[in-house]
Enzyme design. Structure first.
Site: not given
Ligand code: EPU
Length: 425
Positions: A22-23, A119, A124, A127, A311, A404
């Site tokens: 998925k990711n 979420c 999440r 920024d 995850d 999902r």
């Molecule tokens: N964060 C910020 N600011 C940002 C981006 C992230 O503060 O601009 C924080 C987030 O709030 C979090 C941390 O940084 O505390 C890491 O978040 P990340 O951005 O890495 O998460 P994501 O990209 O939104 C992806 C996966 C998630 C997975 C996370 C961590 C996808 C579509 N989603 O989310 O997958 O948990 O990386 O590995 O790739 C799932 O599949 O169940 C899922 C939630």
């Protein structure tokens, strides 16, 4: 809303095929926005999140063709982008829709993407996506819940920049990586996410003509090119689906073979499963796993790749609940990813939470009960716990979360001998 009914206590035997990740699929589908030529994707998983993203892309003007003989094969052509907009109706369903921002801005010179709200698992924010695009000279305004991004240079192109994100972000890295491919000059992304899904996206971008160095490392160097072209790509196997099936057999007992996976992406998870007592052998893209006893407790601390993935945290919590002793689970990525704890308590688990750490005392047996799925991986955790609840019935409500991110999970578990049934409403 559909429910799952699971009669626990059945051991799992047989073979299961892992779907595309998925990711990896989500950013890769968005990468099709970077070219006006067709992008042919294989191994696209049948998931609600993929369908939601396809709707976002279709609204933007991407032509999406499905192969009726092979639903995992999709061709996307972003020849005529009619409106570079992702509106709230779809973004609120799936926050990964933010992944269209970078490619749309790079391709069209402007984009409007609804700001994803909070979420269930954490605030999440996005920024870092915004900060990175601003460093590339994008003009960004947030108004009425939308991110309005535009480029004010004459040539309407982003400018290469050195970007160090404040924390490691997976979709943030992916968004900036895609944007940088069509920027003027060199972009250096430091503190980049090293998740295999980022590497899968980067490899596909290279096939499209992008110039990227450092794939798989925390420093990606991208030389922007004038144009990208179409390509053909097979999505990597889902490491989290693989880990979930391994936890299921570790909890329920039995012997299974997992095919079409990529064991090298699962080192941290496999180490912990072996520590829990799962017997594992690996041949290329196949994992054999056998369990004939109660699992041993294992301590977990989630971190970015190559550490233990957040995850997989909830699924290991289910396993620790029926283990022979005490364990701790520390969640360091998301601030609210313990919602499954109260549902596990309804099944008889003994867990208490102190801040970012859950303390689990293994019980001999879980009992069946009606529980509620609260997010995707929490749902998988409840399925695993229910499979292990000896000769007892569990009803899991709100399983749309599960749909999902897991393709045909009840069919796949059913083939392995689980007594699992979807109750349609
Ligand atoms: N964060 C910020 N600011 C940002 C981006 C992230 O503060 O601009 C924080 C987030 O709030 C979090 C941390 O940084 O505390 C890491 O978040 P990340 O951005 O890495 O998460 P994501 O990209 O939104 C992806 C996966 C998630 C997975 C996370 C961590 C996808 C579509 N989603 O989310 O997958 O948990 O990386 O590995 O790739 C799932 O599949 O169940 C899922 C939630």
């Amino acid at each position: 809303m559909d429910k799952l009914k699971i009669e626990g206590g059945k051991k799992l035997f047989g073979s299961v095929k892992i779907s595309g990740a998925k990711n990896a699929a989500l950013p890769i589908l968005c990468a099709a926005l970077l070219t006006d030529e067709p992008v042919i994707l294989h191994n696209v998983p049948a998931l609600h999140d993929v369908n939601t993203l396809i709707k976002v892309l279709q609204q933007i003007g991407v032509n999406v063709e499905f192969n009726p003989h092979d639903p995992e094969n999709i061709t996307l052509t972003a020849k005529n982008i009619k409106s570079p907009i992702a509106n709230y109706d779809l973004v609120k369903k799936m926050r990964a829709s933010i992944l269209v921002l970078g490619p749309l801005l790079a391709r069209c010179g402007h984009a409007v993407v609804s700001l994803p709200g909070g979420c269930a698992i954490g605030a999440r924010p996005v920024d870092q996506h915004i900060k990175g695009l601003q460093a590339m000279q994008a003009h960004i305004e947030i108004a009425h819940g939308d991110i309005n991004a535009s480029i004010h240079n004459l040539d309407k192109k982003l400018q290469g920049a050195k970007i160090v994100t404040d924390m490691i972000t997976v979709t943030g890295t992916e968004n900036l990586l895609m944007a940088a491919c069509l920027a003027n000059g060199r972009t250096i992304l430091e503190n980049a996410a090293r998740e295999p899904e980022v590497a899968d996206l980067a490899n596909m971008l290279v096939k499209m003509g992008a110039k990227i160095q450092g794939i798989g490392t925390d420093c990606l160097i991208i030389e922007g090119v004038e144009k990208l072209h179409g390509t053909e790509h097979k999505i990597m196997p889902d490491r989290i689906e693989t880990g979930t099936f391994l936890c299921a057999v570790a909890a329920a007992g039995g012997e299974i073979t997992i095919t079409h996976t990529q064991p090298t992406t699962l080192d941290a998870v496999l180490d912990k499963l072996i520590e829990a007592g799962l017997e594992i052998s690996i041949e290329d893209n196949i994992i054999h796993a056998k369990m004939d006893k109660r699992p041993k407790p294992v301590n977990i601390k989630t971190t970015e790749y190559p550490g233990f993935p957040t995850d997989m945290q909830a699924q290991f919590m289910a396993l620790n609940c029926i283990s022979t002793g005490a364990s701790t689970i520390s969640e360091t990525i998301f601030e609210n990813r313990f919602m499954h704890v109260q549902e596990l308590a309804r099944l008889g688990a003994n867990i208490h939470i102190d801040g970012k750490v859950a303390f689990v005392n293994g019980v001999h047996e879980l009992q069946g009960a009606t529980v509620m799925a609260t997010d995707l991986r929490a749902s998988a955790c409840l399925v695993i716990a229910a499979l292990a609840a000896h000769q007892d019935t569990t009803i899991i409500e709100r399983i749309y979360h599960l749909d999902r991110g897991y393709s045909h999970i009840e069919d796949k578990l059913g083939i392995l001998g689980a007594d699992i049934q979807r109750i349609k409403e």
